[in-house]
Design a protein around this motif. Structure first.
Motif, short mmCIF file in Angstrom:
data_model
loop_
_atom_site.label_atom_id
_atom_site.label_comp_id
_atom_site.label_asym_id
_atom_site.label_seq_id
_atom_site.Cartn_x
_atom_site.Cartn_y
_atom_site.Cartn_z
N UNK A 13 0.85 -1.20 0.00
CA UNK A 13 0.00 0.00 0.00
C UNK A 13 0.89 1.25 0.00
N UNK A 14 0.33 2.35 -0.51
CA UNK A 14 1.03 3.64 -0.59
C UNK A 14 2.35 3.50 -1.35
N UNK A 15 2.26 3.62 -2.66
CA UNK A 15 3.42 3.43 -3.52
C UNK A 15 3.55 4.62 -4.47
N UNK A 16 4.79 5.11 -4.63
CA UNK A 16 5.07 6.11 -5.66
C UNK A 16 5.69 5.36 -6.83
N UNK A 65 9.39 1.61 -11.59
CA UNK A 65 10.07 1.64 -10.29
C UNK A 65 9.04 2.04 -9.25
N UNK A 66 8.86 1.20 -8.24
CA UNK A 66 7.84 1.41 -7.22
C UNK A 66 8.51 1.60 -5.86
N UNK A 67 8.21 2.72 -5.21
CA UNK A 67 8.76 3.01 -3.88
C UNK A 67 7.63 3.00 -2.85
N UNK A 68 7.69 2.10 -1.87
CA UNK A 68 6.68 2.12 -0.82
C UNK A 68 6.92 3.31 0.11
N UNK A 69 5.84 4.03 0.42
CA UNK A 69 5.96 5.21 1.27
C UNK A 69 4.94 5.13 2.41
N UNK A 70 5.09 6.04 3.38
CA UNK A 70 4.29 5.94 4.60
C UNK A 70 2.92 6.60 4.54
N UNK A 85 -0.64 -1.82 -4.72
CA UNK A 85 -0.21 -2.76 -5.76
C UNK A 85 -0.50 -4.13 -5.19
N UNK A 86 -1.32 -4.91 -5.90
CA UNK A 86 -1.69 -6.23 -5.39
C UNK A 86 -1.66 -7.24 -6.52
N UNK A 139 22.52 -11.04 -1.05
CA UNK A 139 21.33 -10.36 -1.56
C UNK A 139 20.14 -11.33 -1.58
N UNK A 140 18.96 -10.79 -1.23
CA UNK A 140 17.73 -11.58 -1.30
C UNK A 140 16.70 -10.80 -2.11
N UNK A 141 16.21 -11.43 -3.19
CA UNK A 141 15.24 -10.81 -4.08
C UNK A 141 14.13 -11.81 -4.38
N UNK A 142 12.88 -11.38 -4.23
CA UNK A 142 11.74 -12.22 -4.61
C UNK A 142 11.19 -11.69 -5.93
N UNK A 143 10.94 -12.57 -6.87
CA UNK A 143 10.38 -12.20 -8.17
C UNK A 143 8.96 -12.78 -8.26
N UNK A 144 7.97 -11.87 -8.30
CA UNK A 144 6.56 -12.28 -8.36
C UNK A 144 6.04 -12.20 -9.80
N UNK A 145 5.37 -13.25 -10.25
CA UNK A 145 4.70 -13.24 -11.55
C UNK A 145 3.26 -13.69 -11.31
N UNK A 146 2.31 -12.80 -11.63
CA UNK A 146 0.89 -13.13 -11.47
C UNK A 146 0.48 -14.17 -12.47
#
Length: 152
Positions: A13-16, A65-70, A85-86, A139-146
């Motif tokens: 939630x809350x993404x720039x 590029x998605x930045x989660x913000x408060x 973003x869901x 490094x740890x990265x998760x790659x999501x594919x709907x």
């Protein structure tokens, strides 16, 4: 190390968001511009950026590029505020290792999707969980594919 999981969900939630075609070298500047805008409007980044690559043409990439913000902030002509973003029913590649190995992990994820005849409905969303400049192999990265839940 690579682990692939099915039926996962990405919910932020809350993404720039920035979406555009940039050279790899310019991407860092876009991130810095976003950080600056976030600070200037009194918000804070909460978590690591997520990227979604739509196309690569030579040294130019079509990327989001998605930045989660408060908190909620105003969109600009360059950056768009998104309330959420869901991605549901995602296949996730949980990658741990040097960033140079991420492409191979993505290739394995694509192979997994093809072998199981799954129908992707999103590009891969790379969520950086852990990064360490001193020991990049951690490094740890998760790659999501709907994946489409439809059976045709």
């Amino acid at each position: 190390m690579l682990e692939i999981k099915e039926n996962q969900e990405l919910n932020v939630v809350n993404v720039l968001s920035y979406r555009g075609k940039v050279r790899q070298a310019e991407l860092e500047n876009v991130g810095k511009e976003m950080e600056s805008y976030i600070q200037n409007v009194g918000a804070k980044r909460v978590g690591n950026p997520t990227t979604a690559t739509y196309a690569v043409e030579g040294d130019t990439i079509d990327i989001e590029l998605l930045m989660p913000i408060d908190k909620s902030i105003d969109s600009t002509d360059k950056f768009v505020y998104k309330k959420q973003i869901k991605i549901v029913n995602a296949v996730v590649a949980c990658y741990k290792g040097h960033p140079m190995g991420l492409q191979e992990a993505c290739n394995q994820l694509n192979q997994y999707i093809m072998e199981r005849k799954l129908q992707p409905i999103t590009v891969g969303y790379n969520v950086t969980k852990k990064t360490d400049m001193l020991s990049p192999e951690d490094t740890e990265i998760d790659v999501y594919v709907g994946i489409s839940p439809n059976i045709l």
